[in-house]
Enzyme design. Structure first.
Site, PDB file in Angstrom:
ATOM      1  N   LYS A   1      40.499  20.269  35.236  1.00  0.00           N
ATOM      2  CA  LYS A   1      39.695  20.388  34.013  1.00  0.00           C
ATOM      3  C   LYS A   1      38.406  19.597  34.226  1.00  0.00           C
ATOM      4  O   LYS A   1      38.439  18.515  34.830  1.00  0.00           O
ATOM      5  CB  LYS A   1      40.499  19.831  32.835  1.00  0.00           C
ATOM      6  CG  LYS A   1      39.827  19.978  31.480  1.00  0.00           C
ATOM      7  CD  LYS A   1      40.717  19.459  30.353  1.00  0.00           C
ATOM      8  CE  LYS A   1      40.093  19.658  28.986  1.00  0.00           C
ATOM      9  NZ  LYS A   1      40.966  19.185  27.888  1.00  0.00           N
TER      10      LYS A   1
ATOM     11  N   SER B   1      41.732  22.421  23.974  1.00  0.00           N
ATOM     12  CA  SER B   1      40.497  22.442  24.710  1.00  0.00           C
ATOM     13  C   SER B   1      40.640  22.780  26.193  1.00  0.00           C
ATOM     14  O   SER B   1      39.653  23.141  26.819  1.00  0.00           O
ATOM     15  CB  SER B   1      39.823  21.079  24.595  1.00  0.00           C
ATOM     16  OG  SER B   1      40.580  20.081  25.261  1.00  0.00           O
TER      17      SER B   1
ATOM     18  N   SER C   1      45.686  19.849  23.201  1.00  0.00           N
ATOM     19  CA  SER C   1      44.791  20.551  24.128  1.00  0.00           C
ATOM     20  C   SER C   1      45.408  21.022  25.438  1.00  0.00           C
ATOM     21  O   SER C   1      44.764  21.762  26.182  1.00  0.00           O
ATOM     22  CB  SER C   1      43.584  19.663  24.449  1.00  0.00           C
ATOM     23  OG  SER C   1      42.661  19.692  23.398  1.00  0.00           O
TER      24      SER C   1
END
Lengths: 484, 95
Positions: free
Chosen positions: A76, A151, A175
């Site tokens: 990420k 997210s 997330s």
């Protein structure tokens, strides 16, 4: 190759059926072919990936390899990577090249994993749909007109479309688990403090935790084995021994006590999702588990509490972005205040600015007791609910998300509607507990996630409980069409 | 909770954000809606409840006060927007 488990890939690499360079090239080709449709990567690091793959091949040849040597993964874009852009999904960091690696990145690289690139995400991890990214929305591989969740939406979409063997994510209010549910993959958010936050760009420091997004609990166990552990550079890192997560996968579930919180099955939950979850619970009964109804009476307050605690911590953490030391700086500032204000207004998107302002407001003179202190007290009540529940049960199960993936654009004009996506996941972060999401029967062709919450530092049990289910079901093996 | 234009301007200043005048009302409305959601907390009796600042009830670790990090000024300043002679440059603060 892309359909294989991490254990199978590792076995093939050891037998030299193919090399890590060949495997890495295969994934890089897939990213080039399919990612223009998904937008799941912000940066593809082909050159450094191939160099890491060559090192892995040398280690494999020398017999000096571990379970992740040569396995291609993605990070990420919230984890700092030395020499490769770390944007956090923001214009503020569009030009930011970190001078060091995050501990999680360092540990996985040391284990021989190959980093293919950095995945797209909601800006500063603030969002539940991956639409707040400066780099544009990520599309859900199961239906490209829908969001992947957020997210960690880029990591979820990339894993679901088999553009990497696994990926890292972070979870502050859901997330990892919510995008895992919406993209039909397995995600684990460990206990707060289990994985180092060093070099992971901070959003809400008392909630943020790094974890894994993978295609199965077994794959996630291999990654978490290498990621977890104490880090003296993170002052909130937990100095608690890390068990072998792979070893515990096959433990028997006979007598496992599963609690179903009645608050997680009430109004607001799509009835077809409720039916999928109930079917999965029945599968657990067949595996020997006992089901009990429990109550988490304060859990409906978790969203209001979160939208005080998280913005308060975010306003403090994001004060560091000042246009002076790194990141975006406005043109021709009149004075220092203008430099701060315009650099921040230009660098941050609307959702980040909303949350910074809510945080500044609830922490401001005269409001602290009514908001921040009140929220911290209710946070205690929420954590106590779990404490009582875990005196009666071993794990808690329920839906991960109240709906399946929604259309891109559907909730962008209504921040509060967006926040309610995380209604089942946030309480876990407030309490600091570990949680997972695993795929169960889809609804209308869209993935559904079963959430499993465990007691502190019981990641091994969560992965075991998820793995035994995946041993007798096939939902986790389903793949979206059009990415063959 | 309803915030007006002047409340929003005060908050934006505290947060050091230059909010354009045409966006002020929209942000005031969004923030008011979020604070309405937050107001659900008011119904809870929290008398005698300890605030929870940290999920693991850990105490802050201490270490000996020795320098352990190398000097990395050059690599840190290489990513700064404007530096000179090892210093970060900002608009003039003192005349």
């Amino acid at each position: 190759m892309q359909n294989k488990t991490i254990a199978q890939l590792a076995a093939d690499l050891r037998l030299r059926t193919y090399s890590s360079v060949e495997l890495t090239r295969h994934y890089l080709d897939r990213i080039e072919r399919f990612d223009p449709r998904l937008n799941s990567f912000v940066t593809v690091a082909a050159e450094s990936a191939l160099a890491a793959a060559e090192r892995a091949d040398r280690a494999l040849k020398a017999g000096d390899s571990g379970p992740l040597t040569g396995i291609p993964i993605a990070h990420k874009d919230i984890f700092c990577t030395a020499g490769i852009k770390t944007s956090c999904g923001s214009r503020m960091l569009d030009n930011f090249i970190a001078p060091y690696d995050a501990t999680v990145v360092e540990k996985l690289a040391a284990a021989g994993a190959v980093m293919l690139g950095k995945t797209n995400m909601d800006e500063f991890a603030m969002g539940s749909s991956n639409e707040t990214s400066y780099y544009g929305p990520v599309r859900n591989p199961w239906d490209e007109s829908r969001v992947p969740g957020g997210s960690s939406g880029g990591s979820a979409a990339a894993v679901a479309a088999h553009l990497c063997a696994a990926a890292t994510g972070t979870d502050t209010g859901g997330s990892i688990r919510q995008p895992a549910a919406l993209c039909g993959i397995t995600g684990i958010k460990p206990t707060y403090g289990r994985c180092s936050r060093w070099g992971m760009i901070a959003f809400a420091s008392s909630l943020d935790q790094a974890g894994v997004m993978a295609r199965s609990a077994a794959d996630a166990a291999f990654i978490l084995d290498e990621m977890a552990g104490f880090d003296p550079r993170d002052s909130t890192s937990a100095d608690v021994p890390v068990p072998d997560y792979v070893d515990a996968l096959d433990n028997d579930l006979k007598g496992l006590r599963i609690g179903l919180p009645k608050e997680y099955f009430g109004a607001g939950l799509d009835s077809r999702i409720a039916a999928s979850i109930q079917d999965a619970i029945q599968e657990y009964e067949r595996l020997g588990a006992e089901i009990r109804e429990i109550s988490l009476p304060n859990s409906p307050l978790s969203v209001p509490v979160y939208y005080v605690v998280a913005p308060a911590e975010c306003s403090s953490n994001l004060a560091r972005f000042d246009g002076v030391r790194y990141g975006h700086r406005c043109e021709n500032p009149r004075d220092l205040e203008d430099l701060y204000k315009r650099s921040r207004a230009e660098g941050f998107g609307a959702e980040v600015q909303r949350r910074i302002m809510i945080g500044a407001y609830v922490l401001s003179a005269g409001y602290y007791d009514a908001y921040y202190l009140k929220a911290q007290k209710i946070r205690h009540l929420i954590a106590d609910d779990f404490k009582r529940a875990f005196a009666q049960v071993d794990v808690i199960m329920g839906p991960t998300s109240p709906t399946t993936a929604f259309p891109i654009g559907a909730k962008m004009d209504d921040p509060v509607a967006m926040y309610l996506n995380d209604i089942y996941t946030i309480a876990t972060n407030l309490a600091g507990l570990p949680g997972m999401s695993i795929p169960v029967e889809p609804v209308d062709g869209l993935p559904v996630g079963l959430q499993i919450v465990g007691n502190y530092f019981e990641e091994a049990r969560l992965l075991n409980v998820a793995h035994r289910f995946q041993h007798v079901t096939h939902w986790h093996q389903a793949a979206p069409k059009g990415f063959e | 909770m309803s915030l007006d234009r002047s409340d929003l301007e005060k908050i934006a200043h505290l947060a050091r954000l230059a909010i354009a005048p045409e966006q002020t009302e929209r942000y005031a409305a969004d923030l008011s809606n979020i604070l309405d959601l937050v107001a659900r907390m008011d119904a809870v009796d929290t008398a005698g409840v300890e605030p929870m600042a940290h999920p693991l009830h850990m105490t802050q670790r201490l270490r000996p006060d020795n320098a352990t990090e190398p000097d990395r000024r050059e690599s840190f300043q290489a990513i700064a927007p404007l530096t000179e002679g090892g210093l970060y440059l900002v608009p003039k603060v003192i005349e």
